[in-house]
Design a protein around this motif. Structure first.
Motif, PDB file in Angstrom:
ATOM      1  N   UNK A   1       0.816  -1.221   0.000  1.00 40.75           N
ATOM      2  CA  UNK A   1       0.000   0.000   0.000  1.00 40.75           C
ATOM      3  C   UNK A   1       0.849   1.270   0.000  1.00 40.75           C
ATOM      4  N   UNK A   2       2.131   1.137   0.275  1.00 42.85           N
ATOM      5  CA  UNK A   2       3.029   2.290   0.276  1.00 42.85           C
ATOM      6  C   UNK A   2       3.596   2.464  -1.131  1.00 42.85           C
ATOM      7  N   UNK A   3       3.355   3.622  -1.705  1.00 38.76           N
ATOM      8  CA  UNK A   3       3.879   3.936  -3.038  1.00 38.76           C
ATOM      9  C   UNK A   3       5.051   4.894  -2.848  1.00 38.76           C
ATOM     10  N   UNK A   4       6.265   4.396  -3.084  1.00 42.26           N
ATOM     11  CA  UNK A   4       7.462   5.209  -2.873  1.00 42.26           C
ATOM     12  C   UNK A   4       8.129   5.456  -4.218  1.00 42.26           C
ATOM     13  N   UNK A   5       8.329   6.747  -4.524  1.00 39.36           N
ATOM     14  CA  UNK A   5       9.029   7.147  -5.749  1.00 39.36           C
ATOM     15  C   UNK A   5      10.235   7.972  -5.329  1.00 39.36           C
TER      16      UNK A   5
END
Length: 139
Positions: free
Chosen positions: A14-18
């Motif tokens: 669920x964590x979207x890291x860019x």
């Protein structure tokens, strides 16, 4: 799964890291490397109590979008791994703080003794100031 509190857990999916380019000083590294982490977390994916959700919305402030997505930008460190860990830690701290219910404030009255001491102090101070202003008309 990341455990936030006893009742709240987050799936790492669920964590979207860019990773984006960091701003500020840093020499050539700033222009070449994307080390700043931008974490996006949709709050609707985790089951929160309504009062916890309200506290989270208040605590997140401008970091939460109108769609209920928390955006955390971490660029404190020079490496992607440390910035990624920093962003996740900041999200967990935010969720932990929102899950704690504030202690209700109980209204209390000042005691009679404290009222008397306050008024005595005010009277003494008033007398000191009044004596400064006294002028005799003999001059």
């Amino acid at each position: 799964m990341i455990r936030v509190t006893r009742d709240i857990t987050i799936d790492e999916k669920d964590l979207d890291i860019a990773f984006v380019r960091a701003s500020g000083p840093g020499g050539q590294n700033v222009n070449k490397l994307s080390t700043a982490a931008q974490l996006r977390f949709d709050v609707s994916r985790v089951a929160l109590a309504p009062d916890t959700m309200m506290r989270l919305t208040t605590l997140a402030g401008q970091r939460m979008t109108k769609d209920g997505v928390i955006v955390i930008h971490a660029q404190r460190f020079r490496t992607q791994e440390r910035n990624r860990a920093d962003a996740i830690d900041r999200l967990l701290d935010l969720l932990r703080e929102a899950s704690v219910r504030p202690k209700p404030r109980r209204a209390t009255k000042p005691t009679l003794g404290s009222k008397i001491r306050r008024l005595d102090g005010k009277k003494r101070r008033s007398d000191v100031k009044a004596k400064r202003n006294t002028r005799s008309f003999d001059d």
